[in-house]
Design an enzyme around this catalytic site. Structure first.
Site, PDB file in Angstrom:
ATOM      1  N   ASN A  32      -5.859   4.271   1.756  1.00  0.00           N
ATOM      2  CA  ASN A  32      -4.588   4.458   1.487  1.00  0.00           C
ATOM      3  C   ASN A  32      -4.179   3.782   0.133  1.00  0.00           C
ATOM      4  O   ASN A  32      -3.292   3.333   0.046  1.00  0.00           O
ATOM      5  CB  ASN A  32      -3.569   4.316   2.630  1.00  0.00           C
ATOM      6  CG  ASN A  32      -2.305   4.894   2.479  1.00  0.00           C
ATOM      7  OD1 ASN A  32      -1.389   4.308   2.541  1.00  0.00           O
ATOM      8  ND2 ASN A  32      -2.388   6.264   1.960  1.00  0.00           N
ATOM      9  N   HIS A  34      -3.063   2.393  -3.320  1.00  0.00           N
ATOM     10  CA  HIS A  34      -1.921   2.702  -4.194  1.00  0.00           C
ATOM     11  C   HIS A  34      -2.135   1.994  -5.525  1.00  0.00           C
ATOM     12  O   HIS A  34      -3.180   1.197  -5.739  1.00  0.00           O
ATOM     13  CB  HIS A  34      -0.574   2.423  -3.537  1.00  0.00           C
ATOM     14  CG  HIS A  34      -0.836   1.121  -2.631  1.00  0.00           C
ATOM     15  ND1 HIS A  34      -0.704  -0.224  -3.484  1.00  0.00           N
ATOM     16  CD2 HIS A  34      -0.749   0.679  -1.417  1.00  0.00           C
ATOM     17  CE1 HIS A  34      -0.913  -1.247  -2.827  1.00  0.00           C
ATOM     18  NE2 HIS A  34      -0.910  -0.685  -1.362  1.00  0.00           N
ATOM     19  N   GLY A  36      -1.168  -0.954  -6.239  1.00  0.00           N
ATOM     20  CA  GLY A  36      -1.313  -2.396  -6.020  1.00  0.00           C
ATOM     21  C   GLY A  36      -2.779  -2.489  -5.747  1.00  0.00           C
ATOM     22  O   GLY A  36      -3.494  -3.359  -6.441  1.00  0.00           O
ATOM     23  N   HIS A  37      -3.573  -1.689  -5.195  1.00  0.00           N
ATOM     24  CA  HIS A  37      -4.992  -1.784  -5.123  1.00  0.00           C
ATOM     25  C   HIS A  37      -5.708  -1.478  -6.520  1.00  0.00           C
ATOM     26  O   HIS A  37      -6.631  -2.089  -6.777  1.00  0.00           O
ATOM     27  CB  HIS A  37      -5.609  -0.695  -4.221  1.00  0.00           C
ATOM     28  CG  HIS A  37      -5.252  -0.803  -2.544  1.00  0.00           C
ATOM     29  ND1 HIS A  37      -4.267   0.048  -1.999  1.00  0.00           N
ATOM     30  CD2 HIS A  37      -5.490  -1.871  -1.579  1.00  0.00           C
ATOM     31  CE1 HIS A  37      -3.995  -0.463  -0.716  1.00  0.00           C
ATOM     32  NE2 HIS A  37      -4.901  -1.533  -0.559  1.00  0.00           N
ATOM     33  N   GLN A  61      -8.153  -6.736  13.155  1.00  0.00           N
ATOM     34  CA  GLN A  61      -6.907  -7.597  12.633  1.00  0.00           C
ATOM     35  C   GLN A  61      -5.438  -6.850  13.019  1.00  0.00           C
ATOM     36  O   GLN A  61      -4.278  -7.479  12.771  1.00  0.00           O
ATOM     37  CB  GLN A  61      -6.916  -7.627  11.270  1.00  0.00           C
ATOM     38  CG  GLN A  61      -6.932  -6.390  10.397  1.00  0.00           C
ATOM     39  CD  GLN A  61      -7.351  -6.472   8.937  1.00  0.00           C
ATOM     40  OE1 GLN A  61      -8.210  -6.615   8.591  1.00  0.00           O
ATOM     41  NE2 GLN A  61      -6.170  -6.647   7.969  1.00  0.00           N
ATOM     42  N   LYS A 151       0.381 -10.132  -2.841  1.00  0.00           N
ATOM     43  CA  LYS A 151       1.316  -9.728  -1.742  1.00  0.00           C
ATOM     44  C   LYS A 151       1.177 -10.270  -0.304  1.00  0.00           C
ATOM     45  O   LYS A 151       1.950 -10.394   0.184  1.00  0.00           O
ATOM     46  CB  LYS A 151       1.179  -7.960  -1.904  1.00  0.00           C
ATOM     47  CG  LYS A 151       1.333  -7.521  -0.477  1.00  0.00           C
ATOM     48  CD  LYS A 151       2.889  -7.016  -0.332  1.00  0.00           C
ATOM     49  CE  LYS A 151       3.259  -6.460   0.845  1.00  0.00           C
ATOM     50  NZ  LYS A 151       2.396  -6.053   1.901  1.00  0.00           N
ATOM     51  N   SER A 187       2.916  -1.119  -0.725  1.00  0.00           N
ATOM     52  CA  SER A 187       2.186  -1.273   0.359  1.00  0.00           C
ATOM     53  C   SER A 187       2.192  -0.123   1.277  1.00  0.00           C
ATOM     54  O   SER A 187       2.769   0.873   0.942  1.00  0.00           O
ATOM     55  CB  SER A 187       3.084  -2.101   1.423  1.00  0.00           C
ATOM     56  OG  SER A 187       2.458  -2.157   2.850  1.00  0.00           O
ATOM     57  N   SER A 188       0.707   0.044   1.708  1.00  0.00           N
ATOM     58  CA  SER A 188       0.412   1.451   2.474  1.00  0.00           C
ATOM     59  C   SER A 188       1.300   1.742   3.600  1.00  0.00           C
ATOM     60  O   SER A 188       1.912   2.844   3.784  1.00  0.00           O
ATOM     61  CB  SER A 188      -0.727   1.218   3.028  1.00  0.00           C
ATOM     62  OG  SER A 188      -1.800   0.980   2.122  1.00  0.00           O
TER      63      SER A 188
END
Ligand code: PAF
Length: 278
Positions: A32, A34, A36-37, A61, A151, A187-188
């Site tokens: 997913n 975005h 940021g990635h 997790q 993040k 964030s996703s």
């Protein structure tokens, strides 16, 4: 970009790519993707001739009642983005590749201390899941460098600690948080926010900016600053897990006069849990 799902072909591919010389940079993700990635992959590309990204939604997790089953998946778009960013390899393991004996019967990696504070208090099994999967992915990809976002600041420190404690020959690179125009950290999980929630979500970052301003202006009563920030968030409609000012190096409670700090916060808007730090 080569896509590989099984560990044998990943090994072959990496053997070939390493033969061309240069270090391998790795960007582990849960998909997913975005902006940021994208920044993590761009950074990897800028420092290394070989870039490997992975997408694996790691069951270990996620706690009970969390969003493992509904975690957003956008594989076609992710593949396209990674291709555009010129990644060399996309590794897409299945649960059986990472947890051959099942995720409940696996050797685990525990990073004591950092796994139990802040996020660890509210998500008690989360970081053991993160350190375990990242150790496994490092074992499979054998990167020289791995790139993580600020993040997830506590995750970044935890991975650095794991690499140091287990003498893993991997350099950990940090990339600054990428934000929406109003300051909300990418964030996703932002996609879970309803329109009204999205309109107030950036208050989390604004509140941390206020904390930063107060601390930088010399306010030494951190407990008072944290309480005021909590109240500000509650008035905006958040249910707050924590707002905390910590020593940046190890997230210990800062001693008086400590100057290199991080303010971290986690809070819920409806059913969406957001984290941020500054
Ligand atoms: O930050 C994430 O997306 C995940 O925690 C990570 C590092 C890929 C491990 O599953």
């Amino acid at each position: 970009m080569e896509i590989t799902r099984d560990t044998a072909s990943l090994r072959q591919l990496l053997h070939f790519l390493r033969g061309k010389g240069g270090r391998v940079a790795f960007v582990p993700t849960m998909g997913n993707l975005h902006a940021g990635h994208a920044q993590l992959v761009r950074h990897a590309r800028s420092i290394s001739p070989v870039v490997v990204a992975s997408i694996f939604v790691n069951p270990l997790q996620f706690g009970e009642g969390e969003d493992y089953a509904s975690y957003p998946s956008t594989l076609d778009a992710d593949r396209e983005l990674l291709d555009d960013l010129d990644a060399d390899v996309l590794f897409l393991p299945g649960v059986e590749d990472i947890y051959p004996g099942g995720s409940e019967h696996t050797a685990t990696v525990v990073v004591p201390g950092l796994n139990a504070i802040l996020e660890g208090e509210h998500r008690p099994t989360h970081f053991d899941g993160v350190s375990t999967v990242v150790a496994k992915l490092f074992g499979l990809v054998q990167p020289d460098i791995a790139v993580f976002g600020e993040k997830d600041y506590q995750q970044l420190l935890l991975i650095r600690q794991m690499v140091a404690d287990l003498c893993m020959p991997v350099d950990i690179e940090a990339v600054a948080t990428v934000r929406e125009a109003d300051g909300l950290a990418m964030s996703s999980r932002n996609s879970y926010l309803g329109a009204n929630e999205r309109a107030v979500a950036a208050q989390l970052y604004n509140t941390l900016l206020d904390v930063k301003t107060l601390v930088e202006s010399g306010e030494a009563d951190y407990t008072g600053v944290e309480a005021a920030a909590r109240q500000q968030l509650e008035e905006a409609g958040f249910v707050v897990d924590y707002v905390s000012i910590r020593r940046a190096a190890d997230l210990a409670v800062p001693a008086p006069g400590e100057r290199v700090l991080r303010a971290l916060a986690a809070a819920r808007l409806g059913t969406t849990r957001l984290i941020d730090n500054i």
